[in-house]
Design a protein around this motif. Structure first.
Motif, PDB file in Angstrom:
ATOM      1  N   GLU A  57      -4.929   1.454  -1.911  1.00  0.00           N
ATOM      2  CA  GLU A  57      -5.849   1.759  -0.903  1.00  0.00           C
ATOM      3  C   GLU A  57      -7.117   1.080  -0.895  1.00  0.00           C
ATOM      4  O   GLU A  57      -8.213   1.669  -1.180  1.00  0.00           O
ATOM      5  CB  GLU A  57      -5.966   3.359  -1.267  1.00  0.00           C
ATOM      6  CG  GLU A  57      -6.790   3.575  -2.475  1.00  0.00           C
ATOM      7  CD  GLU A  57      -6.149   3.664  -3.689  1.00  0.00           C
ATOM      8  OE1 GLU A  57      -6.836   3.816  -5.052  1.00  0.00           O
ATOM      9  OE2 GLU A  57      -4.907   3.416  -3.843  1.00  0.00           O
ATOM     10  N   ASN A  58      -7.017  -0.355  -0.794  1.00  0.00           N
ATOM     11  CA  ASN A  58      -8.086  -0.885  -0.746  1.00  0.00           C
ATOM     12  C   ASN A  58      -9.040  -0.425   0.395  1.00  0.00           C
ATOM     13  O   ASN A  58      -8.361  -0.269   1.354  1.00  0.00           O
ATOM     14  CB  ASN A  58      -7.822  -2.456  -0.469  1.00  0.00           C
ATOM     15  CG  ASN A  58      -6.748  -2.868  -1.542  1.00  0.00           C
ATOM     16  OD1 ASN A  58      -7.044  -2.937  -2.953  1.00  0.00           O
ATOM     17  ND2 ASN A  58      -5.767  -3.384  -1.155  1.00  0.00           N
ATOM     18  N   PRO A  59     -10.184  -0.409   0.216  1.00  0.00           N
ATOM     19  CA  PRO A  59     -11.202   0.092   1.325  1.00  0.00           C
ATOM     20  C   PRO A  59     -10.951  -0.789   2.539  1.00  0.00           C
ATOM     21  O   PRO A  59     -11.084  -2.147   2.217  1.00  0.00           O
ATOM     22  CB  PRO A  59     -12.465  -0.266   0.768  1.00  0.00           C
ATOM     23  CG  PRO A  59     -12.505   0.134  -0.723  1.00  0.00           C
ATOM     24  CD  PRO A  59     -11.218  -0.649  -1.209  1.00  0.00           C
ATOM     25  N   ARG A  60     -11.002  -0.259   3.583  1.00  0.00           N
ATOM     26  CA  ARG A  60     -10.819  -1.025   4.886  1.00  0.00           C
ATOM     27  C   ARG A  60      -9.548  -1.573   5.395  1.00  0.00           C
ATOM     28  O   ARG A  60      -9.159  -1.820   6.323  1.00  0.00           O
ATOM     29  CB  ARG A  60     -11.712  -2.110   4.964  1.00  0.00           C
ATOM     30  CG  ARG A  60     -13.258  -1.623   5.118  1.00  0.00           C
ATOM     31  CD  ARG A  60     -14.292  -2.684   5.590  1.00  0.00           C
ATOM     32  NE  ARG A  60     -15.518  -2.036   5.564  1.00  0.00           N
ATOM     33  CZ  ARG A  60     -16.673  -2.804   6.096  1.00  0.00           C
ATOM     34  NH1 ARG A  60     -16.480  -3.837   6.763  1.00  0.00           N
ATOM     35  NH2 ARG A  60     -17.721  -2.268   5.741  1.00  0.00           N
ATOM     36  N   MET A  61      -8.615  -1.924   4.233  1.00  0.00           N
ATOM     37  CA  MET A  61      -7.422  -2.430   4.421  1.00  0.00           C
ATOM     38  C   MET A  61      -6.416  -2.080   3.424  1.00  0.00           C
ATOM     39  O   MET A  61      -6.550  -2.252   2.248  1.00  0.00           O
ATOM     40  CB  MET A  61      -7.301  -3.807   4.705  1.00  0.00           C
ATOM     41  CG  MET A  61      -5.783  -4.573   4.745  1.00  0.00           C
ATOM     42  SD  MET A  61      -5.804  -6.191   5.134  1.00  0.00           S
ATOM     43  CE  MET A  61      -6.610  -6.347   6.862  1.00  0.00           C
ATOM     44  N   VAL A  62      -5.437  -1.022   3.637  1.00  0.00           N
ATOM     45  CA  VAL A  62      -4.460  -0.640   2.929  1.00  0.00           C
ATOM     46  C   VAL A  62      -3.537  -1.843   2.787  1.00  0.00           C
ATOM     47  O   VAL A  62      -2.860  -2.240   3.826  1.00  0.00           O
ATOM     48  CB  VAL A  62      -3.907   0.669   3.194  1.00  0.00           C
ATOM     49  CG1 VAL A  62      -2.649   0.987   2.646  1.00  0.00           C
ATOM     50  CG2 VAL A  62      -4.887   1.558   3.131  1.00  0.00           C
ATOM     51  N   PHE A  63      -2.837  -1.976   1.558  1.00  0.00           N
ATOM     52  CA  PHE A  63      -1.729  -2.934   1.488  1.00  0.00           C
ATOM     53  C   PHE A  63      -0.468  -1.982   1.045  1.00  0.00           C
ATOM     54  O   PHE A  63      -0.545  -1.002   0.540  1.00  0.00           O
ATOM     55  CB  PHE A  63      -1.669  -3.555   0.084  1.00  0.00           C
ATOM     56  CG  PHE A  63      -2.698  -4.839   0.011  1.00  0.00           C
ATOM     57  CD1 PHE A  63      -3.731  -4.865   1.395  1.00  0.00           C
ATOM     58  CD2 PHE A  63      -2.967  -5.818  -0.961  1.00  0.00           C
ATOM     59  CE1 PHE A  63      -4.752  -5.903   1.366  1.00  0.00           C
ATOM     60  CE2 PHE A  63      -3.747  -6.980  -0.765  1.00  0.00           C
ATOM     61  CZ  PHE A  63      -4.734  -6.915   0.270  1.00  0.00           C
ATOM     62  N   LEU A  64       0.499  -2.402   1.954  1.00  0.00           N
ATOM     63  CA  LEU A  64       1.676  -1.703   2.057  1.00  0.00           C
ATOM     64  C   LEU A  64       3.165  -2.600   1.745  1.00  0.00           C
ATOM     65  O   LEU A  64       3.075  -3.685   2.367  1.00  0.00           O
ATOM     66  CB  LEU A  64       2.076  -1.238   3.355  1.00  0.00           C
ATOM     67  CG  LEU A  64       1.025  -0.075   3.761  1.00  0.00           C
ATOM     68  CD1 LEU A  64       1.123   0.176   5.323  1.00  0.00           C
ATOM     69  CD2 LEU A  64       1.062   1.165   3.069  1.00  0.00           C
ATOM     70  N   THR A  65       3.970  -2.082   1.251  1.00  0.00           N
ATOM     71  CA  THR A  65       5.450  -2.515   1.056  1.00  0.00           C
ATOM     72  C   THR A  65       6.142  -2.688   2.392  1.00  0.00           C
ATOM     73  O   THR A  65       6.071  -1.547   3.148  1.00  0.00           O
ATOM     74  CB  THR A  65       6.142  -2.115  -0.258  1.00  0.00           C
ATOM     75  OG1 THR A  65       7.397  -2.825  -0.208  1.00  0.00           O
ATOM     76  CG2 THR A  65       6.330  -0.701   0.062  1.00  0.00           C
ATOM     77  N   PRO A  66       6.759  -3.503   2.744  1.00  0.00           N
ATOM     78  CA  PRO A  66       7.831  -3.561   3.999  1.00  0.00           C
ATOM     79  C   PRO A  66       8.789  -2.263   3.992  1.00  0.00           C
ATOM     80  O   PRO A  66       9.312  -1.902   4.984  1.00  0.00           O
ATOM     81  CB  PRO A  66       8.381  -4.824   4.264  1.00  0.00           C
ATOM     82  CG  PRO A  66       8.211  -5.387   2.874  1.00  0.00           C
ATOM     83  CD  PRO A  66       7.041  -4.893   2.182  1.00  0.00           C
ATOM     84  N   THR A  67       9.164  -1.796   2.466  1.00  0.00           N
ATOM     85  CA  THR A  67      10.122  -0.866   2.737  1.00  0.00           C
ATOM     86  C   THR A  67       9.688   0.540   3.239  1.00  0.00           C
ATOM     87  O   THR A  67      10.331   1.541   3.410  1.00  0.00           O
ATOM     88  CB  THR A  67      10.550  -0.470   1.269  1.00  0.00           C
ATOM     89  OG1 THR A  67       9.403  -0.161   0.231  1.00  0.00           O
ATOM     90  CG2 THR A  67      11.125  -1.777   0.564  1.00  0.00           C
ATOM     91  N   VAL A  68       8.192   0.644   3.520  1.00  0.00           N
ATOM     92  CA  VAL A  68       7.879   1.871   4.020  1.00  0.00           C
ATOM     93  C   VAL A  68       8.043   2.023   5.578  1.00  0.00           C
ATOM     94  O   VAL A  68       8.120   2.931   6.278  1.00  0.00           O
ATOM     95  CB  VAL A  68       6.320   2.149   3.800  1.00  0.00           C
ATOM     96  CG1 VAL A  68       5.939   2.321   2.382  1.00  0.00           C
ATOM     97  CG2 VAL A  68       5.452   1.053   4.442  1.00  0.00           C
TER      98      VAL A  68
END
Length: 146
Positions: free
Chosen positions: A102-113
């Motif tokens: 949950e980085n502020p302003r930009m969430v980092f996600l894995t492509p598996t989601v």
């Protein structure tokens, strides 16, 4: 021995310089940035989905997370105004070891989601909740953890 510096790259007309200003203070563990050949798709007035510049990946991510603005509005009804201006999403390479961060302003996600049925948006909803509980209210220093 001093190395010669090639200023032609740094001073070339084609050089792109990006500047970023964020007025809200954050603890160091929430600071992150990404570099690469990244493209994006707009999915709402406050949200772009970023990923490696592969059309299929970008389109799949945009479809999966199309309801993000609705989630932000629900969060605002429950917890008050969203104070970070943007809520962008970055789909990282498969080596990213977490569902999301949950980085502020930009969430980092894995492509598996990216499931193809919008169920991956549950991870986005979880990370969005940190915009109120975790990013605005957090521990002052590492001594406050544990």
């Amino acid at each position: 021995m001093a190395m010669a510096r090639d200023d032609s790259l740094w001073c070339a007309e084609v050089r792109v310089v990006e500047e970023f200003v964020m007025e809200q203070p954050i603890p160091p563990y929430l600071f992150a940035f990404a570099v690469g050949e990244i493209g994006f798709r707009e999915v709402g007035p406050r949200t772009k989905v970023y990923a490696e510049a592969a059309v299929t990946l970008l389109d799949s991510a945009a479809k999966e997370f199309a309801s993000t603005e609705d989630m932000i509005k629900v969060g605002e009804r429950l917890f008050g105004p969203y104070n970070w201006e943007r809520f962008d999403l970055l789909v990282l390479p498969p080596s990213f070891p977490y569902g999301g961060m949950e980085n502020p302003r930009m969430v980092f996600l894995t492509p598996t989601v990216i499931k193809g049925d919008a169920s991956g948006a549950q991870v986005v909803a979880h990370e969005l909740a940190h915009s109120w509980t975790g990013n605005l209210i957090t521990n002052k220093t590492n001594e406050h953890f544990g």
